[in-house]
Scaffold this active site. Structure first.
Site, PDB file in Angstrom:
ATOM      1  N   GLU A 102      -7.453 -35.808  50.596  1.00 13.04           N
ATOM      2  CA  GLU A 102      -8.168 -34.725  51.593  1.00 13.04           C
ATOM      3  C   GLU A 102      -7.817 -33.799  51.672  1.00 13.04           C
ATOM      4  O   GLU A 102      -9.876 -33.492  51.378  1.00 13.04           O
ATOM      5  CB  GLU A 102      -7.818 -35.752  53.325  1.00 13.04           C
ATOM      6  CG  GLU A 102      -7.898 -37.288  53.736  1.00 13.04           C
ATOM      7  CD  GLU A 102      -7.008 -38.130  54.968  1.00 13.04           C
ATOM      8  OE1 GLU A 102      -5.808 -37.664  54.690  1.00 13.04           O
ATOM      9  OE2 GLU A 102      -7.142 -38.555  54.733  1.00 13.04           O
ATOM     10  N   GLU A 122      -1.433 -44.088  52.863  1.00 15.18           N
ATOM     11  CA  GLU A 122      -1.208 -44.768  54.262  1.00 15.18           C
ATOM     12  C   GLU A 122      -1.474 -46.011  54.689  1.00 15.18           C
ATOM     13  O   GLU A 122      -0.384 -46.064  55.699  1.00 15.18           O
ATOM     14  CB  GLU A 122      -2.287 -43.329  54.779  1.00 15.18           C
ATOM     15  CG  GLU A 122      -2.255 -42.223  55.141  1.00 15.18           C
ATOM     16  CD  GLU A 122      -2.719 -41.637  53.686  1.00 15.18           C
ATOM     17  OE1 GLU A 122      -3.281 -42.037  52.873  1.00 15.18           O
ATOM     18  OE2 GLU A 122      -3.338 -40.814  53.983  1.00 15.18           O
TER      19      GLU A 122
END
Ligand SMILES: CCCCCCCC/C=C\C=C\CC(=O)SCCNC(=O)CCNC(=O)[C@H](O)C(C)(C)COP(=O)(O)OP(=O)(O)OC[C@H]1O[C@@H](n2cnc3c(N)ncnc32)[C@H](O)[C@@H]1OP(=O)(O)O
Length: 720
Positions: A102, A122
């Site tokens: 990210e 995730e």
């Protein structure tokens, strides 16, 4: 944690938080101040973000989840990166994962070492990439690829990431030098077209189609899991909503996951995976202070289904195996089967034809035990009979070189009773593989009273070499897996006597998330296996089992499984078991009215009145009984810590990872509730003595507040 280094007109923010440069609070603070400082520094014209050591950040710091969040959040750091007036280049190496990726997606450019990997794992932690990963990635890759990457959690190699547009350039030389050169080349170029928040999702119009397809796929593949569904909802938002609103939706979906029981269980499982193989003996010997012997050759004794599959485990990683079977016909059959199994792996692209050939070249079949004199390790996989195993171990002890380890694949028998047959009890241990041994990940390694630390180190090390998740347990009847699972099997059968049908019990446990219910499992392995073990034990104790037997040594006993055996209903192999199959070895199980008749007539003959058994009772009787036994396993020191039990259940018994394992599940239900229900069932079923509550459970449940799972053993066991 983030070093700020200026070289000419380039500021380098070097993240230094070993081992994986996780984005802990101090890293986030360092990145934010670094970006601010570089923007204020008149001499700086471009900024490089890079990781020190082996990797770019591999994600948020998982240990921080579940604690009160500390600002700045990663999103705020990322927004500062994107808003920077000076170009920001993320230079990736190692594994740029989760929050790390990210950070890169907030940056204006991404270059990467050609050997690096990127990904959003995730979902494996029951989360979604919550710092705008789900709304930024589709802007680079399009929706289908983003959905696949985010819902699978798989790592993508750098060339593939370049192809998808995630990366701008691959680097084969010095990453930092190349990053600085790249940074210089983009100074002064417009940044808005590099800011992903300003770019549209190019295939937004097709989002509903992609969403529906991907949703159907994740519901099938990840049954019962909420994270993949939330990931998809957020990706859909990226295409349907303005960026800021999509980011808000992502944050809400992330929060829902972060506070979910599933994510707590998956985060626990992440650390349990790493903690379980770290073994320690009561003597203080441990993985830290004991060196393993190097195993260069193995003999497997017994070429049945189990022995053959165990042989495959070794040969496919290049360890030569002598496979010994007393009868040449059986041996030739086994060698043929092994060849076929490996051929199947070639077809599935798991190995190449060359690897199959190499594996078979280091496999030799023999019909005489004498041939094993020179191997480093013997794994015995003959029929589960103590006397037979003792005879074989006594012979092996005479034949094998003194340094050889003698291990048994017994699934229940006391290793000490096998070791006494030898003059080398320090070199005797259990290596309990799970069927099918070449597929199942778990290896339950068992130490006895006399097993030496170096033997333990060696079996744990070889387990890792053959790609197994190895967990060490102390010897006892059934070790951890079978000892605890026996309660599930017993209660499941008792519930048939009381009113349930096999499909009722299986459905409830499968809906709970178990890979298979106990009756489908029995049909897979064959009811003849359990029958033989029961008969052996009865013979040892001088007991005659009949259909009328309701108690053995004062313990409740059900003869229903024996009836099945007598009817020739061995399971899939005979096309009939607790279920009906279209033909022998077919896989699809159909409820069978004949079984309903067998159960009903059994109940009538015993005068048992049947009743409706609610799903909650099925869960409690199967799982709470096993959990109570799990506490006994802990209190006796058979398992060193709850994580070991949970990993055994996840990898060996099909327990859903998103529930952590029986012990973690118990911590979520609450120990007071578990204790009260265990006491209730002990009152109701006094002839099933395993319902007697464990002392450890009772003590932990008596605390006014829940004792966290990581304190169960340390706090209470020493005081028992
Ligand atoms: C409510 C308010 C909300 C506010 C908004 C919040 C916005 C949220 C923003 C962002 C969210 C991001 C989510 C994430 O990033 S989740 C993390 C994603 N990353 C991962 O899942 C990667 C996990 N790690 C691995 O897969 C591997 O460790 C790998 C990086 C591939 C390296 O493998 P290997 O070399 O085999 O090393 P180990 O696995 O043994 O790991 C070494 C030790 O490092 C520990 N570790 C690894 N990763 C992490 C991590 N991310 N956090 C903390 N610790 C980590 C691991 O436990 C090992 O430690 P030890 O030796 O003590 O066992």
């Amino acid at each position: 944690m983030v070093d700020y280094i200026v070289d000419g007109n380039i500021a380098v923010l070097e993240i230094n938080n070993p081992p994986v440069n996780a984005l802990s609070i101090h890293v986030r603070e360092g990145l934010l101040t670094g970006i601010q400082k570089a923007n204020q520094d008149g001499s700086v014209q471009a900024i490089v973000i890079i990781g020190k050591g082996s990797t770019f950040p591999s994600g948020a710091d998982i240990r921080e989840f579940g604690k009160p969040p500390k600002e700045p959040w990663l999103t705020a750091v990322g927004e500062a990166i994107e808003a920077s007036e000076k170009p920001v280049i993320s230079a990736l190496h190692g594994t740029a994962l989760g929050g790390g990726l990210e950070v890169a997606l907030f940056s204006h450019y991404r270059i990467a070492d050609e050997r690096s990997r990127v990904g959003f794992p995730e979902v494996k932690l029951g989360l979604l990439p919550g710092a705008q990963g789900t709304i930024r990635l589709p802007r680079l890759t399009g929706l289908a690829v983003a959905m696949r990457i985010i819902t699978s959690g798989d790592h993508i190699n750098a060339p593939e990431a370049l192809k998808y547009g995630i990366l701008d350039k691959l680097i084969s030389g010095n990453l930092l030098q190349e990053a600085k050169t790249f940074a210089k080349s983009v100074i002064g170029k417009p940044l808005d077209n590099r800011r992903l928040s300003k770019i549209a999702v190019r295939d937004a119009a097709t989002v509903d189609k992609h969403f529906d397809e991907a949703l159907a796929e994740v519901k099938r593949k990840y049954k019962g899991m909420i994270a993949p569904v939330n990931c998809l909802k957020s990706i859909r938002g990226s295409a349907k909503l303005p960026f800021v609103e999509a980011a808000r939706l992502e944050a809400a979906l992330f929060r829902e996951l972060l506070t979910s029981a599933q994510s707590a269980a998956l985060r626990y499982s992440f650390f349990a995976d790493r903690s379980a193989p770290r073994w320690k003996l009561p003597s203080g010997a441990s993985i830290e202070n004991t060196k393993p012997d190097i195993i260069k050759s193995v003999a497997v004794i017994g070429a049945g289904t189990m022995g053959s599959a165990i042989a495959i485990c070794f040969i496919r990683v290049g360890i030569p195996v002598l496979l010994v079977e007393q009868n040449d016909k059986l041996l030739q059959n086994a060698l043929k089967n092994i060849g076929q199994i490996l051929q199947g792996s070639v077809k599935l692209n798991r190995i190449t034809a060359d690897q199959r050939k190499q594996s078979l070249q280091i496999l030799r079949g023999e019909t005489s035990l004498d041939i094993v004199s020179d191997v480093d390790l013997v794994v015995e996989a003959v029929f589960e009979n103590l006397k037979l195993k003792q005879e074989i171990f006594a012979r092996l002890d005479k034949i094998c070189k003194p340094s050889a380890l003698l291990c048994s694949n017994t699934s229940t028998l006391d290793i000490d009773k096998i070791a006494v047959a030898t003059n080398r009890p320090g070199k005797v241990a259990g290596m309990h593989f799970f069927a099918p041994a070449h597929i199942m990940k778990l290896l339950e390694n068992v130490y006895g009273t006399h097993t030496s630390p170096s033997t333990v180190a060696t079996i744990m090390d070889i387990g890792k070499r053959i790609g197994k998740v190895s967990v060490l347990v102390r010897t006892c009847d059934g070790f951890v897996a079978n000892r605890m699972n026996r309660m599930v099997g017993n209660e499941a059968v008792f519930m048939l006597e009381e009113g349930a049908l096999p499909q009722d019990v299986d459905r409830v446990l499968e809906d709970f998330g178990m890979a298979m219910g106990p009756f489908r499992v029995t049909d897979l392995s064959g009811s003849d296996v359990g029958w033989r073990i029961r008969q052996e034990r009865a013979k040892e104790q001088g007991i005659q089992l009949t259909y009328e037997t309701r108690f053995v040594n004062g313990e409740r006993y059900s003869s229903l499984p024996d009836r099945l055996y007598e009817l020739g209903r061995y399971g899939q192999k005979t096309g009939k078991g607790w279920y009906r199959y279209e033909k022998p070895f077919a896989r699809t199980a159909y409820p069978d009215p004949e079984i309903t008749d067998v159960i009903n007539s059994h109940c009538r003959s015993l005068g048992i009145e049947r009743r409706v058994i609610p799903p909650q009772e099925i869960i409690e009787r199967c799982l709470f009984a096993a959990i109570n036994e799990g506490f006994k396993v802990l209190e006796e020191g058979v398992a060193e810590k709850p994580e070991n039990i949970d990993i055994i259940w996840q990898y060996g018994l099909g327990f859903p990872r998103y529930r952590g394992g029986p012990m973690f599940y118990a911590s979520q239900v609450g120990l007071k509730t578990i204790y009260e229900r265990v006491c209730y069932y002990y009152d109701a079923f006094p002839h099933s003595s395993y319902w007697a509550p464990s002392d450890l459970l009772r003590k932990l449940a008596s605390h006014s507040t829940e004792v966290p799972i990581d304190q169960w053993t340390s706090k209470e066991r020493s005081r028992l």
